[in-house]
Enzyme design. Structure first.
Site, PDB file in Angstrom:
ATOM      1  N   THR A   1      60.281  81.400  21.954  1.00 13.66           N
ATOM      2  CA  THR A   1      61.446  80.519  21.856  1.00 13.66           C
ATOM      3  C   THR A   1      61.068  79.039  21.973  1.00 13.66           C
ATOM      4  O   THR A   1      60.204  78.668  22.763  1.00 13.66           O
ATOM      5  CB  THR A   1      62.430  80.876  22.985  1.00 13.66           C
ATOM      6  OG1 THR A   1      62.771  82.252  22.838  1.00 13.66           O
ATOM      7  CG2 THR A   1      63.680  80.035  22.918  1.00 13.66           C
TER       8      THR A   1
ATOM      9  N   GLY B   1      58.757  82.426  30.373  1.00 17.08           N
ATOM     10  CA  GLY B   1      58.521  83.052  31.679  1.00 17.08           C
ATOM     11  C   GLY B   1      57.026  83.099  31.948  1.00 17.08           C
ATOM     12  O   GLY B   1      56.266  83.559  31.109  1.00 17.08           O
TER      13      GLY B   1
ATOM     14  N   GLU C   1      66.366  88.746  23.771  1.00 14.38           N
ATOM     15  CA  GLU C   1      66.015  89.810  22.811  1.00 14.38           C
ATOM     16  C   GLU C   1      67.138  89.993  21.789  1.00 14.38           C
ATOM     17  O   GLU C   1      67.445  91.115  21.378  1.00 14.38           O
ATOM     18  CB  GLU C   1      65.734  91.141  23.534  1.00 14.38           C
ATOM     19  CG  GLU C   1      64.636  91.010  24.569  1.00 14.38           C
ATOM     20  CD  GLU C   1      63.470  91.963  24.323  1.00 14.38           C
ATOM     21  OE1 GLU C   1      63.452  92.670  23.308  1.00 14.38           O
ATOM     22  OE2 GLU C   1      62.564  91.967  25.163  1.00 14.38           O
TER      23      GLU C   1
END
Lengths: 701, 701
Positions: B163, B202, B455
């Site tokens: 992303t 993350g 997702e």
């Protein structure tokens, strides 16, 4: 400038795309193409230009006050929130005490957008404690507690000990006991067992010097039901707990951590007889209990909070709609034409459908909230001038207040739920960025949703509004009388046979009629089911229980109808500059509501399946109409960037720049090594490898 | 004992009510009256007795491990969550590396209930980074990165930089650039501008040594689209950032604060050519780019996460249903008979309606999740044995995987939304106590809801599943071919004319048929609308855009149908001990789903308005049937008190005692004076009164 790469303006697929300069330009273009001046709609929403200017001055008061700096809003610790909240309350209390009431009312209202925790904590003292003293105390009692410093928070902070661990909605079964001791002319307050512990009491953990405790009045062994008593909790000199008072912190909650909710247990706590609020029920020196002649006159006080909550729902939902719609106007995603810039979210039909009907709903909340507040004030005025011997006047007041009770219950439930839904849907409409704390959605949802539970659980309220509607219909069937809010029931027969009959689905009159038809249908169906059971000899309570689904639906639909009706009624009073831009909003709301609940209209026979297909295409059409002016409609909500407090929702539309700067402000980049690297990570990442060759069976033969 | 008052057992209105002893007795009575052994249903849900026992041993592993102590779960600070999460991941990684895959899969699954933040943070490394290397790397590349310590987290921690700030859903328009430098045989990775900053990554803020960066492959000025590249982020010796890497912490989020989401900017970062994963597209030494012959074979990897999310939705929803239903079984509120104990929440029809259909939904999630996982594994097996020259085999695989893509997308969206809704509705059903952090709802909602966004945003996924359904219908109309999931479309004509025809509404066959009828109707209506536009010469994308509402509905309804179908199919395989107790659940789910969407059935003409009235009374009836065994159905979910971690939801039902003890454990009562009393409160409460007599005008004449 934050770019690490000189190639800031890149040409890609033939398109110059620059995160720093494109978004604000787009936003400016949106404003340039508006069909109206948003300011005119602001005046309409606020009621007048003067009102808007007054509200703006109050907003500035917050924005300029260092105590209300909200830059660090989403990173505050539990402890800081608790402490900051008290500072803010003390600061506000200085001006509240001096303001005329309408002013303080407006001022406090903004706190409901800015800091919901503090709003609640302050409300506990001013709205719950002080207003109860006003509503339930005698004039002498009121003067006494004002003299003690209640109004100015001087040597005094009140809280409101109603809810117990084991009882919330069913107040009549609260278990705390106030026994009258004739010997000493005192009440003895006791918590008989753990389930009767006062629970959720905002102010009890840290702040309150006094509480208004709801307890069962018992005199000479007889129970007179639940009354309210002022009980000192803490010594005024050092804030220590008084004998017999046990209290603790309820701790962490889903949200509103700024409120020091606590629990309280009373053990043989004695208070003078006149600490019981005696405007209605009185206990005389000899233990005689005088019940009030007009118990229903006390209903009004339960409604105040609910009326405000419809306005709060508007205030909070408009904030998050503004954020999501500004972002949607900037954000690009996918493109149908290669080499062209991607399409902006707001230009997707489905994205319009996700947000624009909700924006229209937020407008409806404001107008319906205004309407119910007017009704409420009118009834309160009536109550104040009522003489106890004016039987007709009392009856008419009781009729009004009963209806207000159910209208406000239905609206409170519908709009607080809708607001929670709007916060969440607006968040989802912002994709991943909606999940960042710095865009405000998470905190707001956590803080907001308790509104669906307190001052009457929404489901219980809706069921109870449904009960009232069935009762109204029963009275109408027997006596032909109807209150104002249900007067369309008098046209039940006509409405039951009403159909579209070739009329335009864009005609407000038809839309209102359609909603009246299904609402009357739902109320009558629930009432029929009730009467059917009743004829079989089923008890009243059991009848209501068995028609739960039907009465819930009746109340829900009646309330939606009321929102639509209020929307069109207020538009009728609007000036011609804004009227043409409000009607599409109201039509969108009414049509989308039909689409969402189309089963009602099909079952009622008001519409045919092909009408519903037309409704869907009209929702699409009105989304398109409203989309053009979307930035105008959200600008009209008139919340400054300070109140918006969301990086992707600011006025200038400079989404990515604002967002990146905010993140770097809160977490300045520092080399990316966490504080636990040496202790936790390094030993593990750099461990020597323990050979994991398994010991073969032959080795141990 | 916590009572401050000896009068613990009080007789009130003739009723002995004792918070300490009544609730657990009630819970025991509920268990004594069950019609089945919940254990048998647990075996059914888990698949076998052996599986249940294996899962229980894994649950115990967590419960006994001091690192997974969750007593303080709801009071942890941001900093602690971040640090604790790494400790937990390291601890788990030791056993995961040794476990056979099915075992580690099960083990990690529980983390999704216990600690969603750590679940995600661990998933970033194992599921996203490692699985991508497996799926997109050549065998040599896989071996290389395993040797570097990727699998055992030794000198290595991976993250997944897909992303960007400006692009999430539309991966094909990501803007990070990887330029091939023929001179040095390297790629140069660059973030061209701020909007292309990798965002939400993350692991990037604190942990990762390497990332898998998605970037546009550019060779000799030509753009080959987005590929993936392993990029080292930090120096292995001291965890400092490597040259050209900028990263920072994204900071506070709505939830999942245990994950160190960060942003990354690349400035002229060079990596060797073979750091690009080349299982599919290959870049040769001379810059030749070899495109894969079977691009569609890469689809599978996008589905894994989604498949798991339907199971996660079950796991999380069952936890909160257990809590709310246990509480409902104990909590009393209002009574119809004076002097009698108040009625328990679970015995109110409307309360049953609030929760029992959702409980049935949670069962459906499990069974549909199992089904789609089986399909997925079967297709993966097929893919692994496929030869590139097996044209028919490839075509059939591509067909399967396309269908799986849309089935899993629809299910992911429907069940993650439903789970969010269940957490929130279950919370509301617990009244005020649902708002306490110690009953778990708030934290879970905040952590959970990102599942609706990542997702694949649920709305985008549903729209895309709807697009696939229209495409399937178009293929069927042209070529007569249908995949497995849409095979009921072959009966479209028959279904379009199907009606109830006097059959029983309690017959599963009819209920499945009814859902097939409306689902086929919705897909065909959307396809008709599409074809209509298409005939007018509207472009494909614009056709899909204009039928957004229709395709969204088609996918939503098709998915609900799939859940109902999966529910009944698995029941057919159940043994006779449990089958009679599962059918009422499935019927409740199917009937309630009809009631919720009754417009479909009316518009389709499958049901008449009077049938819908009967559906409502059957929902009432099945609520009553299921209510009797409600504690059995929730016990069958088989979550220990450790996993439940909610004071009001524990197995013993000793609600008030557990809750009060929990609150006192977290916030021991300490006299009720806050830490800010001396500094903040005392000066204000004890201030001298400034006389507020206004200065009269005459004074200043």
């Amino acid at each position: 400038m934050i770019t690490p790469n000189p190639a800031n303006d890149i040409v890609h697929d033939g398109k110059l795309y620059d995160t720093f300069t494109e978004p604000p330009k787009l936003m400016a273009q949106e404003r340039a193409q508006l069909d109206f001046d948003p300011r005119d709609i602001t005046y309409f929403l606020d009621g007048s230009k003067e009102e808007t200017e007054l509200l703006e001055s109050l907003m500035l008061m917050y924005e300029r006050d260092p105590l209300f700096n909200n830059q660090n809003e989403y990173d505050e610790s539990f402890e800081t929130l608790r402490e900051r909240s008290v500072k803010r309350i003390f600061q506000l209390s200085k001006s509240i005490a001096m303001d005329p009431e309408p002013m303080s009312f407006r001022k406090i209202g903004f706190l409901g957008i800015l800091d919901m925790g503090t709003y609640a904590r302050l409300g506990v003292h001013y709205a719950l404690f002080c207003n109860s003293i006003r509503g339930q105390g005698t004039p002498d009692q009121l003067m006494y507690w004002l003299d003690q410093g209640a109004m100015v928070i001087k040597g005094f902070y009140g809280c409101f000990a109603m809810t117990e661990m084991g009882h919330g909605s069913n107040l009549s079964r609260l278990e705390t006991i106030a026994t009258f001791d004739k010997e000493t002319d005192e009440f003895i307050i006791n918590t008989p067992h753990v389930g009767a512990t006062k629970w959720w009491i905002g102010g009890a953990a840290h702040t309150a010097t006094h509480t208004l405790a709801f307890a069962r009045l018992q005199v000479d062994g007889k129970d007179y039901g639940v009354k309210s008593f002022v009980v000192p909790l803490r010594n005024l000199d050092d804030h220590s707990l008084r004998p017999g008072i046990a209290t603790g912190d309820i701790g962490k909650k889903m949200g509103r951590d700024a409120v020091d909710n606590g629990w309280i247990q009373f053990t043989n706590v004695r208070v003078p007889r006149n600490y019981m609020l005696m405007k209605h029920t009185k206990v005389l020196r000899d233990g005689t209990v005088k019940q009030p002649p007009l118990a229903q006159l006390t209903y009004g006080s339960l409604i105040t909070g609910r009326v405000q909550m419809t306005t709060d729902s508007h205030n909070v939902s408009k904030k998050f709609l503004t954020i999501a719609l500004r972002y949607a106007t900037i954000r690009r995603q996918f493109s149908s034409t290669p080499g062209e810039p991607e399409t902006r979210l707001i230009d997707y039909l489905y994205h319009q459908r996700r947000l624009l009907p909700l924006m229209a709903y937020s407008y409806a909340m404001k107008l319906a909230g205004d309407h119910v507040r007017e009704l409420f004030f009118a009834s309160q005025e009536k109550a104040e001038s009522l003489k106890e011997d004016d039987k007709a006047g009392v009856e008419s007041y009781v009729q009004d207040i009963k209806e207000l009770f159910s209208v406000s219950a239905g609206l409170k439930a519908a709009t607080t739920w809708a607001c929670a839904d709007i916060i969440d849907k607006a968040r989802q409409a912002c994709g991943g960025h909606g999940y960042s704390a710095y865009n405000g959605f998470g905190q707001a949802f956590q803080d907001w949703v308790v509104q669906c539970t307190w001052e009457g659980d929404n489901t219980v309220l809706t069921l109870s509004a449904g009960r009232a509607l069935i009762q109204s219909a029963l009275v109408y069937r027997k006596e032909g009388k109807l209150g104002n809010a249900t007067k369309y029931l008098s046209r039940s027969k006509e409405l039951a046979n009403a159909k579209r009959n070739g009329r335009s689905l864009e005609d407000p009159k038809l839309l209102v009629e359609a909603w009246e038809a299904v609402s009357a249908g739902a109320i009558n169906a629930a009432t029929d089911a009730y009467e059917e059971l009743s004829k079989q000899g089923v008890s009243v309570d059991e009848c209501f229980e068995q028609v739960s689904q039907e009465r819930f639906q009746a109340a829900r639909i009646h309330t939606r109808r009321a929102l639509i009706e209020a929307f069109y009624s207020r538009i009728a009073t609007a000036d011609e500059k804004v009227k043409p831009h409000l009607i599409p909003l109201a039509n969108l709301f009414a049509l989308w509501s039909i689409e969402e609940d189309s089963a009602l209209f099909l079952a009622e026979g008001y519409f045919e399946p092909e009408d519903i297909i037309e409704v869907t295409s009209l929702v699409n059409k009105y989304c398109g109409i409203v989309r053009k002016n979307v930035i105008g409609y959200t600008d009209a909500f008139n919340l400054s960037d300070y109140f918006i407090n969301a990086a992707i929702g600011r006025y200038d539309g400079d989404v990515y720049k604002n967002y990146f700067e905010k993140v770097k402000q809160q977490y300045p980049p520092e080399g990316g090594k966490p504080h636990y690297y040496e202790d936790v990570m390094k030993p593990f990442l750099h461990r020597e490898r323990i050979p994991d060759v398994p010991m073969e069976p032959e080795d141990i033969q």
